[in-house]
Design a protein around this motif. Sequence first.
Motif, PDB file in Angstrom:
ATOM      1  N   THR A 103       0.844  -1.184   0.000  1.00  0.00           N
ATOM      2  CA  THR A 103       0.000   0.000   0.000  1.00  0.00           C
ATOM      3  C   THR A 103       0.884   1.239   0.000  1.00  0.00           C
ATOM      4  O   THR A 103       2.073   1.168   0.311  1.00  0.00           O
ATOM      5  CB  THR A 103      -0.937  -0.009   1.229  1.00  0.00           C
ATOM      6  N   GLY A 104       0.300   2.362  -0.358  1.00  0.00           N
ATOM      7  CA  GLY A 104       1.059   3.609  -0.412  1.00  0.00           C
ATOM      8  C   GLY A 104       0.640   4.502  -1.560  1.00  0.00           C
ATOM      9  O   GLY A 104       0.823   5.712  -1.516  1.00  0.00           O
ATOM     10  N   MET A 105       0.055   3.900  -2.617  1.00  0.00           N
ATOM     11  CA  MET A 105      -0.315   4.690  -3.786  1.00  0.00           C
ATOM     12  C   MET A 105      -1.257   5.827  -3.419  1.00  0.00           C
ATOM     13  O   MET A 105      -1.073   6.975  -3.837  1.00  0.00           O
ATOM     14  CB  MET A 105      -0.963   3.782  -4.837  1.00  0.00           C
ATOM     15  N   ASN A 106      -2.285   5.527  -2.614  1.00  0.00           N
ATOM     16  CA  ASN A 106      -3.251   6.568  -2.269  1.00  0.00           C
ATOM     17  C   ASN A 106      -2.691   7.572  -1.272  1.00  0.00           C
ATOM     18  O   ASN A 106      -3.193   8.699  -1.187  1.00  0.00           O
ATOM     19  CB  ASN A 106      -4.534   5.925  -1.743  1.00  0.00           C
ATOM     20  N   TYR A 126       3.141   7.341   7.495  1.00  0.00           N
ATOM     21  CA  TYR A 126       3.047   6.108   6.716  1.00  0.00           C
ATOM     22  C   TYR A 126       3.874   4.998   7.361  1.00  0.00           C
ATOM     23  O   TYR A 126       3.401   3.866   7.546  1.00  0.00           O
ATOM     24  CB  TYR A 126       3.538   6.380   5.299  1.00  0.00           C
ATOM     25  N   ARG A 127       5.100   5.325   7.741  1.00  0.00           N
ATOM     26  CA  ARG A 127       5.974   4.340   8.382  1.00  0.00           C
ATOM     27  C   ARG A 127       5.329   3.808   9.668  1.00  0.00           C
ATOM     28  O   ARG A 127       5.364   2.599   9.941  1.00  0.00           O
ATOM     29  CB  ARG A 127       7.323   4.986   8.704  1.00  0.00           C
ATOM     30  N   GLU A 128       4.735   4.696  10.423  1.00  0.00           N
ATOM     31  CA  GLU A 128       4.093   4.298  11.679  1.00  0.00           C
ATOM     32  C   GLU A 128       2.948   3.312  11.426  1.00  0.00           C
ATOM     33  O   GLU A 128       2.785   2.325  12.153  1.00  0.00           O
ATOM     34  CB  GLU A 128       3.570   5.536  12.403  1.00  0.00           C
ATOM     35  N   GLN A 129       2.152   3.563  10.382  1.00  0.00           N
ATOM     36  CA  GLN A 129       1.039   2.675  10.085  1.00  0.00           C
ATOM     37  C   GLN A 129       1.524   1.298   9.622  1.00  0.00           C
ATOM     38  O   GLN A 129       0.934   0.267   9.991  1.00  0.00           O
ATOM     39  CB  GLN A 129       0.149   3.301   9.008  1.00  0.00           C
ATOM     40  N   PRO A 149       5.519  -0.441  -2.382  1.00  0.00           N
ATOM     41  CA  PRO A 149       4.455  -0.010  -3.298  1.00  0.00           C
ATOM     42  C   PRO A 149       5.016   0.407  -4.650  1.00  0.00           C
ATOM     43  O   PRO A 149       6.076   1.038  -4.732  1.00  0.00           O
ATOM     44  CB  PRO A 149       3.828   1.176  -2.566  1.00  0.00           C
ATOM     45  N   THR A 150       4.309   0.065  -5.713  1.00  0.00           N
ATOM     46  CA  THR A 150       4.730   0.486  -7.041  1.00  0.00           C
ATOM     47  C   THR A 150       4.634   2.004  -7.171  1.00  0.00           C
ATOM     48  O   THR A 150       3.877   2.660  -6.459  1.00  0.00           O
ATOM     49  CB  THR A 150       3.866  -0.176  -8.125  1.00  0.00           C
ATOM     50  N   PHE A 170       7.684  10.579  -3.699  1.00  0.00           N
ATOM     51  CA  PHE A 170       6.944  10.244  -2.485  1.00  0.00           C
ATOM     52  C   PHE A 170       6.898   8.720  -2.306  1.00  0.00           C
ATOM     53  O   PHE A 170       7.158   8.200  -1.205  1.00  0.00           O
ATOM     54  CB  PHE A 170       5.527  10.821  -2.580  1.00  0.00           C
ATOM     55  N   LEU A 171       6.589   7.996  -3.361  1.00  0.00           N
ATOM     56  CA  LEU A 171       6.460   6.545  -3.258  1.00  0.00           C
ATOM     57  C   LEU A 171       7.818   5.864  -3.096  1.00  0.00           C
ATOM     58  O   LEU A 171       7.900   4.801  -2.468  1.00  0.00           O
ATOM     59  CB  LEU A 171       5.715   6.011  -4.475  1.00  0.00           C
TER      60      LEU A 171
END
Length: 565
Positions: A103-106, A126-129, A149-150, A170-171
């Motif tokens: 996950t990460g795209m959104n 994001y890292r925390e999640q 994530p792609t 970002f990704l």
Amino acid sequence: MKALLILSVCLVSLLLARPVAAAGGEPQTCFLREGDVWVFLGDSITHADTYRRIVDRVVKHFHPEASLRITQKGVSGSLATASKEQFEKAAREDRPTIVSLMTGMNNSINSAWRVGEPMDKHIAGYREQIAKFVQNAKDKGLDVVLLSPTLTDESLGWGSMWALDGTEEFLRRCAAAVKDVAAAETTPYIPASEEFELAEARGTPEQIFRPDGVHPAAAGQYAIAASILKRIAPWAPLGKGEGDRTLCPAPQPLPVELKLPARFAKPQDKAIPLTLATTEAVEATLTWSLGDGRGQEALKLDAGETAWSLALPEVFSLQNGDAAEAVIDLVDAQGRRAVYVLDLARVPVLHLKDGKVSGTILAPEGTERPEGRPAAQWTLSVVDGKSLLIEAEVFDSEIRSDADWPWAQDGLIVWLDYRPTERFADIGLDSDVYMFLLNAYEQPRFAVSLRPWTGRGITGAAVAGGERTQTGYHAHLAIADGKGQMRRFSKHQESDLSKRDFLGVSLVVIDQDTDANARSTTRHIPNQATARPHDQYANTHAIVDLKGKLPGDSVVNVSVTRVVP
């Protein structure tokens, strides 16, 4: 006879899963264990269910009798913060032994972050999640696999609904965060994003792994599957017992390339001809599976090309719209390996009569539409042997164009495969496979707009229009071979149909209505149902046979993809 068939399947299963020496000389075992339930979690890229299905298909090739289940609970549009809810649902419904997350795209395209703003706070969140997800799964005694994530493809931003500027960086930082969490939590990590980029870079300029800039289509999804497969070693015996799992070292590649001497097969054919090409003499064992059919044979290949055929099982058959995958595995005595997926899709062949072909788009039986079951009548014409004209009479008493999402507005989805013969009907959504919408608007005055989505340069060659009718609306699309820019999709891609043998086409009516409870309902009504979605696979479209090269009313499209290593 039934007992003999069961015995044959068991013998082949044992041969497929015979011990393989790992790099250190010890027998290798598969990452999976008997009885495993693996749930893939993620966003719309996972929800598309293509990389999961290919992983499952290859695993079942090697372990057809094993008690294994590989499923997915991806949720389109979800952020990393939604991973907890996805996990809880999967834990209740699937009782997994393994969970993986990509996950990460959104977080990059649909979150509070915008290009030009600092990323640090968002990446830290994001890292925390991701870390919380791993800890939550481990607390329940589950094994975890993390995938990077792609990335987006910012070069395709012109054809995207999303603001893509800055999202690649970002990704990349999201992927680095996932890798850091995996290291800190001693959790298996699969560099799906990194290897995705390498796979696309090895392709031709026409190949596009993310045709809308965000979502991988089949070729990109297969790259994700390849990253998983080569690390879980499905060819090895299933692991036993408990304890920590570790990913497996990738096998050395077997220098054998599987090629297609012909793209199309006849539905009645008993075999699919293939070519095995190698630069050195190779002795290998080849195993294959397709449906309930399985086989194995020893091969001695000299340097060069050797003809080989995949004999289709007697019970195997495809109807129009159906699809299937054969798996072909080659391995030599040193453990060098090549695993291929052979995609088969049966599609209609449309023959021109006086330069035209027509059809009717019908809603599924039992559909309650105020206009009745016929949704549209369409005609495709080749004008002067060069230009394309598509006309559709759509039956729609209520024109709705107030939705934000273009696929929820009345209109037509049009797919056109304009690729040359050597690439035509492959699974990939290349730059010359076009998907666009002809959206109908009632206000401020009636119009039909052309909204490009995939493919490069449709607006350079196409014009669209339409008018309101008593029963709905008439829409037309012209791809002209005229003068100036209207001759080409781009500087390097001509629209001239006389230079092509085939044209792939699919039409989908978008019908948005208001139901009895004043709720909006959207139906997508295709000219033909298909087993594989068009936005994943470009080998699913009906073929317009422009030069009379395909006898009969259907063919089986054949594509081949190497997924290991």
